[in-house]
Write a protein that holds these residues in place. Structure first.
Motif, mmCIF file in Angstrom:
data_model
loop_
_atom_site.group_PDB
_atom_site.id
_atom_site.type_symbol
_atom_site.label_atom_id
_atom_site.label_comp_id
_atom_site.label_asym_id
_atom_site.label_seq_id
_atom_site.Cartn_x
_atom_site.Cartn_y
_atom_site.Cartn_z
ATOM 1 N N ILE A 1 -5.202 12.379 8.567
ATOM 2 C CA ILE A 1 -4.799 11.992 7.216
ATOM 3 C C ILE A 1 -3.949 10.732 7.321
ATOM 4 C CG2 ILE A 1 -3.609 12.665 5.104
ATOM 5 C CD1 ILE A 1 -5.891 14.513 5.655
ATOM 6 N N ASP A 2 -4.389 9.642 6.730
ATOM 7 C CA ASP A 2 -3.573 8.431 6.620
ATOM 8 C C ASP A 2 -3.072 8.345 5.186
ATOM 9 O OD1 ASP A 2 -4.369 7.944 9.202
ATOM 10 O OD2 ASP A 2 -5.085 5.908 8.841
ATOM 11 N N THR A 3 -1.772 8.470 5.002
ATOM 12 C CA THR A 3 -1.222 8.483 3.652
ATOM 13 C C THR A 3 0.166 7.871 3.636
ATOM 14 O OG1 THR A 3 -0.747 9.888 1.727
ATOM 15 C CG2 THR A 3 -0.178 10.782 3.884
ATOM 16 N N GLY A 4 0.588 7.488 2.443
ATOM 17 C CA GLY A 4 1.935 6.959 2.259
ATOM 18 C C GLY A 4 2.740 7.781 1.281
ATOM 19 N N VAL A 5 2.251 8.983 0.944
ATOM 20 C CA VAL A 5 2.953 9.836 -0.010
ATOM 21 C C VAL A 5 3.011 11.262 0.505
ATOM 22 C CG1 VAL A 5 2.313 8.440 -2.018
ATOM 23 C CG2 VAL A 5 0.848 10.347 -1.319
ATOM 24 N N GLY A 6 3.952 12.012 -0.048
ATOM 25 C CA GLY A 6 4.091 13.430 0.247
ATOM 26 C C GLY A 6 4.486 14.162 -1.012
ATOM 27 N N GLY B 1 6.545 15.564 -3.847
ATOM 28 C CA GLY B 1 7.773 15.021 -4.425
ATOM 29 C C GLY B 1 7.728 13.534 -4.665
ATOM 30 N N ASP B 2 6.730 12.842 -4.088
ATOM 31 C CA ASP B 2 6.557 11.413 -4.344
ATOM 32 C C ASP B 2 5.717 11.211 -5.605
ATOM 33 O OD1 ASP B 2 8.010 10.658 -2.097
ATOM 34 O OD2 ASP B 2 6.239 10.648 -0.801
ATOM 35 N N ALA B 3 5.473 9.957 -5.945
ATOM 36 C CA ALA B 3 4.672 9.632 -7.125
ATOM 37 C C ALA B 3 3.781 8.435 -6.818
ATOM 38 C CB ALA B 3 5.569 9.324 -8.323
ATOM 39 N N VAL B 4 2.663 8.358 -7.513
ATOM 40 C CA VAL B 4 1.790 7.190 -7.450
ATOM 41 C C VAL B 4 2.191 6.266 -8.590
ATOM 42 C CG1 VAL B 4 -0.563 6.355 -7.717
ATOM 43 C CG2 VAL B 4 -0.111 8.401 -6.351
ATOM 44 N N SER B 5 2.542 5.037 -8.242
ATOM 45 C CA SER B 5 3.046 4.075 -9.212
ATOM 46 C C SER B 5 1.906 3.391 -9.949
ATOM 47 C CB SER B 5 3.897 3.022 -8.492
ATOM 48 O OG SER B 5 4.102 1.891 -9.310
ATOM 49 N N PRO B 6 2.109 3.022 -11.206
ATOM 50 C CA PRO B 6 1.073 2.260 -11.924
ATOM 51 C C PRO B 6 1.000 0.798 -11.501
ATOM 52 C CG PRO B 6 3.007 2.531 -13.316
ATOM 53 C CD PRO B 6 3.254 3.357 -12.079
ATOM 54 N N TYR B 7 1.906 0.356 -10.621
ATOM 55 C CA TYR B 7 1.978 -1.065 -10.293
ATOM 56 C C TYR B 7 1.057 -1.478 -9.152
ATOM 57 C CZ TYR B 7 6.097 -1.181 -13.266
ATOM 58 O OH TYR B 7 6.944 -1.098 -14.339
ATOM 59 N N TYR B 8 0.552 -0.512 -8.368
ATOM 60 C CA TYR B 8 -0.197 -0.876 -7.172
ATOM 61 C C TYR B 8 -1.516 -0.109 -7.119
ATOM 62 C CZ TYR B 8 4.682 -2.027 -6.274
ATOM 63 O OH TYR B 8 5.959 -2.494 -6.412
ATOM 64 N N ASP B 9 -2.266 -0.370 -6.062
ATOM 65 C CA ASP B 9 -3.548 0.296 -5.881
ATOM 66 C C ASP B 9 -3.351 1.812 -5.911
ATOM 67 O OD1 ASP B 9 -6.486 -0.335 -4.694
ATOM 68 O OD2 ASP B 9 -5.711 1.539 -3.881
ATOM 69 N N ALA C 1 -5.057 6.275 -12.330
ATOM 70 C CA ALA C 1 -4.030 7.177 -12.841
ATOM 71 C C ALA C 1 -2.734 6.947 -12.070
ATOM 72 C CB ALA C 1 -4.477 8.632 -12.709
ATOM 73 N N SER C 2 -1.662 7.453 -12.611
ATOM 74 C CA SER C 2 -0.363 7.391 -11.940
ATOM 75 C C SER C 2 0.433 8.611 -12.358
ATOM 76 C CB SER C 2 0.389 6.107 -12.303
ATOM 77 O OG SER C 2 0.594 6.031 -13.714
ATOM 78 N N GLY C 3 1.463 8.933 -11.566
ATOM 79 C CA GLY C 3 2.287 10.076 -11.907
ATOM 80 C C GLY C 3 2.778 10.807 -10.673
ATOM 81 N N PRO C 4 3.489 11.914 -10.872
ATOM 82 C CA PRO C 4 4.117 12.629 -9.762
ATOM 83 C C PRO C 4 3.152 13.513 -8.987
ATOM 84 C CG PRO C 4 4.589 13.753 -11.820
ATOM 85 C CD PRO C 4 3.842 12.495 -12.187
ATOM 86 N N ALA D 1 10.152 5.477 -0.844
ATOM 87 C CA ALA D 1 8.785 5.702 -0.381
ATOM 88 C C ALA D 1 8.740 6.082 1.096
ATOM 89 C CB ALA D 1 7.936 4.453 -0.625
ATOM 90 N N MET D 2 7.614 6.670 1.505
ATOM 91 C CA MET D 2 7.461 7.161 2.871
ATOM 92 C C MET D 2 7.614 6.051 3.898
ATOM 93 S SD MET D 2 4.231 9.228 4.560
ATOM 94 C CE MET D 2 4.429 10.640 3.463
ATOM 95 N N HIS D 3 7.045 4.868 3.628
ATOM 96 C CA HIS D 3 7.144 3.806 4.631
ATOM 97 C C HIS D 3 8.584 3.324 4.790
ATOM 98 C CE1 HIS D 3 7.000 1.163 1.065
ATOM 99 N NE2 HIS D 3 7.445 0.188 1.829
ATOM 100 N N VAL D 4 9.363 3.449 3.741
ATOM 101 C CA VAL D 4 10.784 3.090 3.817
ATOM 102 C C VAL D 4 11.543 4.139 4.621
ATOM 103 C CG1 VAL D 4 12.869 2.654 2.460
ATOM 104 C CG2 VAL D 4 10.647 1.842 1.639
#
Length: 657
Positions: free
Chosen positions: A368-373, A375-383, A353-356, A42-45
């Motif tokens: 823009i405040d974001t944690g994805v770019g 090639g990343d994905a939104v996980s079904p486990y979190y907000d 929803a979740s997915g790439p 992930a981006m924060h990592v």
């Protein structure tokens, strides 16, 4: 003065973790990220100076595991822990454990969190401090019959709220006594799942009220101030969608009274750090709702109008330093608006929803405040929040206009998101005229396909034909004409709608509805000149389909056979009887048994996803033929959960027809 913070552990993920890392790096502080299995890349990592593995994807086994987070902080020799918002940010036991371990918790004391985390106790504290509160029941007796009696005394409509809740979770509106028991059970389930505490409170529901909150800040030296206010009235399911600062159309004396009441609330619990006092504003009266003892998701709009970095303020206060400003030095400039971009299906009732994210282009010129770019994905486990788009202008009208322009330029896919809805809200007359409120019905009906999408899609498909790429068998027309004009014809499907269009081309331009539009096409884009300006439209390929970004939406289109006929089962609306999971989640309640007769619209089970409950209902009268899930089971999107056989009488009538 407390020793400086040199090593900061961020006990969070996503955009807030990225934001904290950015500010800490500017201040010369070494950052330590945490990540679950699903967040390893992930981006924060990627942005942090170092990162530690926390555990499996489910939040309770990773980001909510307070003992594990604290153990890593000690091993990593962190001076402080910043919890961000959500997860452990309002966990009083965790804050106290950090203090006991000699690690600074970037936030208030455990005692302050506990005081405001108990919403019943918080109401009593506020009353004692002279802060207006809503009528309701905030006591310890949680027996269902007693609560039902109290609801009758409070009156309807009312809200049942989790006493330890927040973020719109664990909350139900009840309009009549007959609905109270079911709503109470649902709130208690959500509260146990999200907060580990099923205590509830009751309070009067104010129709047409506004949600106005005040940003407070306090240090360890006894200083406390407020940094303006925010209006967060645009909500769906009690969760904020668009926020703005300062709150518009509030007379200065009323604004000052709310600010001073917010500071009084903070002083009543010896508060330290950033906090938000949330009020309901109705007419000229305001009532305390709750205090969020943390940084808010919408804090950027306050940063924009004050010119301050609130994360930097948090780190300053945590090191024992005084607040950077006094109340008299706080100056508000202009107007700021923030839109929350979520991965969710608006048309399906805001289902998460979740997915790439295969393609992504952020608009220029805004924050823009974001944690994805890409090639990343939104996980079904979190907000499911993807990003926050923040605009600052000299006036409210300018800020909304700039935000609308930015949302129209957003390109993100194939993940479904609410960008089109946000754009629509920025242009809604009620919103622009400040006629909305917390109960204002957010429009969710499908938007029509923009007119310009049809010629653009036709031009794209026709230009592919001209470049030698084989069209469909029903489009074998070369468009050749003797003379200056050339006609391009294509059968186009955009979403569920089909049209066959013919465009006339001459000298590098197309004619459409009497308008001449010069154009250029490349391997992955179209350019159209309207007036004196060229507009570029990137086109993405998805198998046999294409995606056109237009007016803040990602519009899928493809070649279509105009002779195509719908299948008989679609024509007659025959249902398979399969009730499928609309998203990843946990089955928290099974409400039916195999062999039970049910009616159309009856709730069959409750699925929890992204900490919210969703009732899955029968699509027709019938009998439960089979249950393919169990209570407590984790299910994936598309799984068949219930098999429903149609009612025999209705089936006989259908067969006879």
């Amino acid at each position: 003065m407390t020793a400086p913070i040199n090593r900061l552990l961020i006990a969070n993920r996503g955009e807030i973790a990225v934001r904290i890392i950015k500010t800490a790096r500017r201040l010369g502080i070494h950052t330590i990220a945490l990540y679950s299995d699903v967040d390893a890349g992930a981006m924060h990592v990627r942005d942090a100076d170092e990162a530690w593995h926390l555990g499996p994807a489910p939040a309770r086994a990773s980001y909510l595991d307070a003992a594990k987070v604290l153990a890593i902080a000690l091993e990593a020799k962190a001076d402080a822990i910043h919890p961000g918002y959500g997860f452990l940010s309002e966990n009083s036991d965790f804050a106290s454990a950090c203090e006991a371990a000699g690690i600074r918790f970037i936030g208030p004391s455990g005692a302050a969190i506990l005081a405001m985390g108990d919403k019943s106790g918080a109401k009593a504290l506020m009353q004692a401090a002279g802060v207006p509160v809503l009528p309701g029941y905030h006591g310890a007796d949680q027996e269902a019959g007693f609560l039902r009696d109290q609801a009758s005394l409070v009156g309807f409509p009312l809200l049942i709220k989790a006493a330890s809740g927040g973020g719109g979770k664990g909350m139900r509106r009840v309009d009549q006594l007959a609905d109270f028991d079911d709503a109470l059970a649902a709130v208690k389930r959500e509260a146990r799942a999200a907060f580990g505490d099923d205590h509830v409170l009751l309070e009067r529901y104010l129709p047409r009220a506004r949600h106005v909150e005040v940003q407070v800040f306090a240090d360890e030296l006894g200083n406390a101030i407020y940094l303006g206010d925010r209006d967060c009235s645009l909500q769906r399911r009690h969760q904020k969608v668009i926020e703005e600062a300062p709150a518009p159309d509030i007379p200065p004396p009323l604004r000052q009274a709310m600010g001073e009441a917010a500071v009084a609330a903070a002083r009543a619990i010896n508060y330290r750090g950033a906090g938000t006092i949330e009020f309901l504003l109705c007419g000229g009266e305001f009532f305390f709702m709750e205090m969020n003892t943390r940084l808010q998701v919408e804090h950027p709009v306050t940063e924009c109008i004050t010119g301050q970095d609130l994360v930097a303020w948090q780190l300053t206060v945590a090191q024992g330093k005084p607040l950077p400003l006094t109340q008299d030095e706080v100056v508000l400039r202009g107007h700021a608006v923030e839109a929350r971009l979520y991965a969710e299906d608006v048309g399906a009732g805001f289902l998460p929803a979740s997915g790439p994210i295969d393609w992504l282009h952020w608009p220029d010129g805004i924050r823009i405040d974001t944690g994805v770019g890409a090639g990343d994905a939104v996980s079904p486990y979190y907000d499911p929040m993807i990003a926050k788009l923040i605009v600052h202008g000299q006036s409210r009208a300018e800020a909304f206009a700039r935000l609308a322009e930015a949302l129209a330029a957003l390109t993100l896919g194939p993940l479904v998101h609410n960008g089109a809805l946000l754009l629509r809200l920025c242009q809604e007359p009620d919103v622009l005229a400040m006629r909305h409120h917390t109960q204002w019905p957010i429009p969710t009906d499908p938007l029509p396909v923009p007119d310009l999408a049809w010629p653009l899609a036709t031009l794209w498909l026709a230009s592919r034909q001209r470049k030698g790429q084989a069209p469909g068998p029903w489009q074998q027309t070369d468009g050749f004409r003797l003379g200056a004009h050339r006609h391009w014809t294509a059968a186009v499907r955009i979403g569920d709608e089909s049209r066959t269009l013919t465009l006339i081309e001459t000298a590098g331009a197309i004619e459409w509805q009497g308008i001449r539009l010069p154009y250029e096409s490349g391997t992955d884009y179209l350019r159209i000149k309207a007036g004196d300006a060229w507009q570029r439209y990137p086109v993405k390929t998805q198998g046999q389909h294409f995606v056109l970004p237009l007016q803040g939406r990602s519009l899928p289109f493809c070649e279509d056979d105009p002779r195509h006929q719908a299948r008989p089962d679609h024509q007659h609306g025959v249902s398979t009887g399969e009730i499928r999971a609309p998203m990843h989640g946990i089955v928290v309640a099974l409400l039916v048994e195999a062999g039970q007769r049910v009616s159309k619209g009856q709730a069959l089970l409750v699925l929890e996803a992204m900490k919210m409950e969703h009732n899955l209902r029968a699509e027709q009268d019938g009998v439960i033929a089979a249950l393919h899930c169990q209570q407590g089971e984790q299910v994936s999107q598309g799984n068949v959960l219930v098999q429903l056989s149609p009612d025999k009488d209705e089936q006989t009538q259908a067969d006879g027809a």
